[in-house]
Design a protein around this motif. Structure first.
Motif, mmCIF file in Angstrom:
data_model
loop_
_atom_site.group_PDB
_atom_site.id
_atom_site.type_symbol
_atom_site.label_atom_id
_atom_site.label_comp_id
_atom_site.label_asym_id
_atom_site.label_seq_id
_atom_site.Cartn_x
_atom_site.Cartn_y
_atom_site.Cartn_z
ATOM 1 N N VAL A 8 -7.023 16.897 0.083
ATOM 2 C CA VAL A 8 -6.967 16.646 -1.367
ATOM 3 C C VAL A 8 -8.396 16.680 -1.929
ATOM 4 O O VAL A 8 -9.361 16.757 -1.168
ATOM 5 N N THR A 9 -8.503 16.609 -3.253
ATOM 6 C CA THR A 9 -9.846 16.583 -3.850
ATOM 7 C C THR A 9 -10.399 15.157 -3.819
ATOM 8 O O THR A 9 -9.640 14.186 -3.695
ATOM 9 N N ARG A 10 -11.727 15.056 -3.929
ATOM 10 C CA ARG A 10 -12.339 13.728 -3.965
ATOM 11 C C ARG A 10 -11.858 12.940 -5.179
ATOM 12 O O ARG A 10 -11.654 11.735 -5.100
ATOM 13 N N ALA A 11 -11.660 13.645 -6.300
ATOM 14 C CA ALA A 11 -11.208 12.980 -7.535
ATOM 15 C C ALA A 11 -9.833 12.350 -7.335
ATOM 16 O O ALA A 11 -9.562 11.237 -7.802
ATOM 17 N N ALA A 12 -8.984 13.043 -6.574
ATOM 18 C CA ALA A 12 -7.630 12.531 -6.349
ATOM 19 C C ALA A 12 -7.660 11.255 -5.498
ATOM 20 O O ALA A 12 -6.788 10.398 -5.597
ATOM 21 N N LEU A 13 -8.689 11.161 -4.677
ATOM 22 C CA LEU A 13 -8.799 9.986 -3.794
ATOM 23 C C LEU A 13 -9.363 8.749 -4.489
ATOM 24 O O LEU A 13 -9.202 7.631 -4.018
ATOM 25 N N LEU A 61 0.842 -1.192 0.000
ATOM 26 C CA LEU A 61 0.000 0.000 0.000
ATOM 27 C C LEU A 61 0.881 1.247 0.000
ATOM 28 O O LEU A 61 1.989 1.237 0.535
ATOM 29 N N THR A 62 0.373 2.299 -0.612
ATOM 30 C CA THR A 62 1.107 3.567 -0.597
ATOM 31 C C THR A 62 0.879 4.226 0.773
ATOM 32 O O THR A 62 -0.090 3.898 1.478
ATOM 33 N N PRO A 63 1.754 5.164 1.151
ATOM 34 C CA PRO A 63 1.560 5.863 2.431
ATOM 35 C C PRO A 63 0.170 6.499 2.516
ATOM 36 O O PRO A 63 -0.474 6.455 3.563
ATOM 37 N N ARG A 64 -0.325 7.047 1.388
ATOM 38 C CA ARG A 64 -1.646 7.669 1.458
ATOM 39 C C ARG A 64 -2.739 6.631 1.719
ATOM 40 O O ARG A 64 -3.692 6.883 2.460
ATOM 41 N N GLN A 65 -2.585 5.461 1.088
ATOM 42 C CA GLN A 65 -3.584 4.405 1.321
ATOM 43 C C GLN A 65 -3.564 3.957 2.789
ATOM 44 O O GLN A 65 -4.612 3.736 3.390
ATOM 45 N N GLU A 66 -2.372 3.866 3.356
ATOM 46 C CA GLU A 66 -2.255 3.507 4.782
ATOM 47 C C GLU A 66 -2.959 4.552 5.646
ATOM 48 O O GLU A 66 -3.662 4.233 6.609
ATOM 49 N N GLU A 67 -2.763 5.826 5.261
ATOM 50 C CA GLU A 67 -3.365 6.929 5.999
ATOM 51 C C GLU A 67 -4.901 6.867 5.913
ATOM 52 O O GLU A 67 -5.601 7.090 6.895
ATOM 53 N N ILE A 68 -5.381 6.540 4.724
ATOM 54 C CA ILE A 68 -6.836 6.410 4.537
ATOM 55 C C ILE A 68 -7.394 5.322 5.456
ATOM 56 O O ILE A 68 -8.416 5.514 6.126
ATOM 57 N N ILE A 69 -6.694 4.205 5.515
ATOM 58 C CA ILE A 69 -7.163 3.098 6.362
ATOM 59 C C ILE A 69 -7.264 3.549 7.822
ATOM 60 O O ILE A 69 -8.263 3.289 8.505
ATOM 61 N N ILE A 70 -6.236 4.261 8.282
ATOM 62 C CA ILE A 70 -6.254 4.740 9.673
ATOM 63 C C ILE A 70 -7.444 5.682 9.903
ATOM 64 O O ILE A 70 -8.188 5.535 10.882
ATOM 65 N N LEU A 71 -7.657 6.600 8.958
ATOM 66 C CA LEU A 71 -8.775 7.545 9.095
ATOM 67 C C LEU A 71 -10.125 6.816 9.114
ATOM 68 O O LEU A 71 -11.023 7.172 9.880
ATOM 69 N N VAL A 72 -10.255 5.812 8.277
ATOM 70 C CA VAL A 72 -11.521 5.070 8.224
ATOM 71 C C VAL A 72 -11.724 4.283 9.523
ATOM 72 O O VAL A 72 -12.821 4.266 10.085
ATOM 73 N N LYS A 73 -10.636 3.671 10.014
ATOM 74 C CA LYS A 73 -10.731 2.917 11.263
ATOM 75 C C LYS A 73 -11.164 3.821 12.417
ATOM 76 O O LYS A 73 -11.928 3.410 13.284
ATOM 77 N N GLU A 74 -10.644 5.064 12.403
ATOM 78 C CA GLU A 74 -10.927 5.974 13.518
ATOM 79 C C GLU A 74 -12.285 6.653 13.412
ATOM 80 O O GLU A 74 -12.833 7.121 14.412
ATOM 81 N N ASN A 75 -12.830 6.758 12.186
ATOM 82 C CA ASN A 75 -14.084 7.501 12.007
ATOM 83 C C ASN A 75 -15.134 6.743 11.190
ATOM 84 O O ASN A 75 -15.648 7.255 10.201
ATOM 85 N N ALA A 111 -2.172 -1.529 -12.009
ATOM 86 C CA ALA A 111 -1.932 -1.475 -10.557
ATOM 87 C C ALA A 111 -2.984 -2.309 -9.835
ATOM 88 O O ALA A 111 -2.675 -3.136 -8.970
ATOM 89 N N ILE A 112 -4.232 -2.111 -10.194
ATOM 90 C CA ILE A 112 -5.318 -2.858 -9.542
ATOM 91 C C ILE A 112 -5.177 -4.363 -9.814
ATOM 92 O O ILE A 112 -5.299 -5.186 -8.908
ATOM 93 N N PRO A 119 -8.823 6.753 -7.117
ATOM 94 C CA PRO A 119 -8.069 5.511 -7.388
ATOM 95 C C PRO A 119 -7.691 4.763 -6.111
ATOM 96 O O PRO A 119 -7.782 3.528 -6.063
ATOM 97 N N ASP A 120 -7.310 5.495 -5.068
ATOM 98 C CA ASP A 120 -6.958 4.835 -3.801
ATOM 99 C C ASP A 120 -8.164 4.110 -3.212
ATOM 100 O O ASP A 120 -8.062 2.970 -2.759
ATOM 101 N N LEU A 121 -9.306 4.791 -3.216
ATOM 102 C CA LEU A 121 -10.506 4.160 -2.658
ATOM 103 C C LEU A 121 -10.924 2.949 -3.486
ATOM 104 O O LEU A 121 -11.406 1.952 -2.945
#
Lengths: 213, 213
Positions: free
Chosen positions: A34-39, A6-20, B44-45, A41-43
């Motif tokens: 960041v913008t929703r569009a930028a997110l 996982l990329t650092p941003r994907q790891e960060e997303i997981i932490i945010l989702v776990k917490e909220n 990637a996916i 591919p990660d999501l």
């Protein structure tokens, strides 16, 4: 076969989702600046791998399980021949006492009874124990008397999936299945014993699947 | 928990890779009439989910297996308490004959021997069969004489992963593990029996994992 990195941003997303949980992509984008569009591919990657679960109109939650379809494909693609072990066999004339010794010497739970390598019966620790309880002289009774006889034996073939084998073990409440090759000899179907699949094979495979790949 | 839904282009990539292994991203882009950059998210996916395998300087090949880390995570996240069954127990004064009857009536392979609900021993079909072979009078010998005694019993706790349980079953060559809760009573550690995990539980879980999710 690569591990998921996982990329650092994907790891960060997981932490945010776990917490909220549950959290919308909008709030996630806000928190990350960041913008929703930028997110997107990660999501997509996080939900497709089953790490996150997307609930329409609710948001993302953390799912500890991978997408079932992956585990499902994995399990359905392993064949009986990939993990079967050597069958331990004897003939039906063998006395029960000697058959039990054979069972112990090979440390297995089931003996397959053959005639020229072809399956005619099976006998398990449970069958032997029942017999021993009955007070019969185990030196004088051949194993043919107490075995389960064909065609009442659940079996599999080497190209069957290990999933099918596990399913048969559970459904028919047996410890072990003979792996056979079907042949025709003078118009009669015969079943040559070429292996066996037991709960031990399945448990060993389970451990292998859980090893750090 | 969603299943993987691939886009039509991802499906097309999979077909191209299957037909031309190994294939570079350049050739894939050519065949699809798009730029390499446009393909990057799809590749990637497909590699992160383990559907494709990327070999550096060689190209992409089709991998039927999901990324191990997904199966790994799945297996490590299931706990003993999630799938354990009811333990079948008796006390050490029970005669071997009655203990075997108890085993048959409950259709299990192992009896756990308790004292006030606390684990003191275990006895399996194999132990009983060995004993019956020896010609001892099973009506006159209590199970305490033939059982494996604590602390020589491999056990697990309810918060342990099912992976650890399976690993212990294979490593110690046992059919079944008691699930215990550790407690201290007047300075002594005791093990209250609260469940059991057997190869049957693991095989049943394996079948559940292979069901069409």
């Amino acid at each position: 076969m690569g591990k998921i990195k996982l990329t650092p941003r994907q790891e960060e997303i997981i932490i945010l989702v776990k917490e909220n949980p549950p959290i919308t992509s909008e709030r996630l984008a806000n928190k990350l600046g960041v913008t929703r569009a930028a997110l997107r591919p990660d999501l997509a990657i996080l939900t497709m791998t089953g790490i996150l679960d997307a609930r329409p109109k609710v948001g993302y939650i953390y799912s500890k399980k991978p997408s079932y379809s992956l585990v499902y494909d994995y399990i359905r693609n392993i064949k009986v021949k990939d993990i079967m072990s050597k069958p331990i066999m004897t003939t039906e004339e063998t006395m029960v006492y000697d058959a039990i010794l054979h069972l112990f010497l090979n440390d297995v739970g089931t003996l397959f009874i053959h005639n020229n390598g072809n399956l005619v019966g099976a006998v398990s620790r449970k069958d032997f124990l029942k017999m021993a309880m009955g007070g019969t002289d185990i030196h004088k009774v051949p194993v043919g008397i107490i075995m389960t006889r064909m065609p009442n034996i659940v079996l599999v073939e080497k190209e069957d999936s290990i999933y099918l084998a596990a399913q048969k073990i559970i459904e028919h409440e047996v410890d072990s299945l003979p792996v056979v090759e079907r042949k025709f000899e003078s118009g009669k179907e015969i079943f040559q014993i070429i292996g066996k699949i037991s709960k031990t094979n399945i448990t060993r495979l389970f451990v292998k699947m859980g090893e750090n790949g």
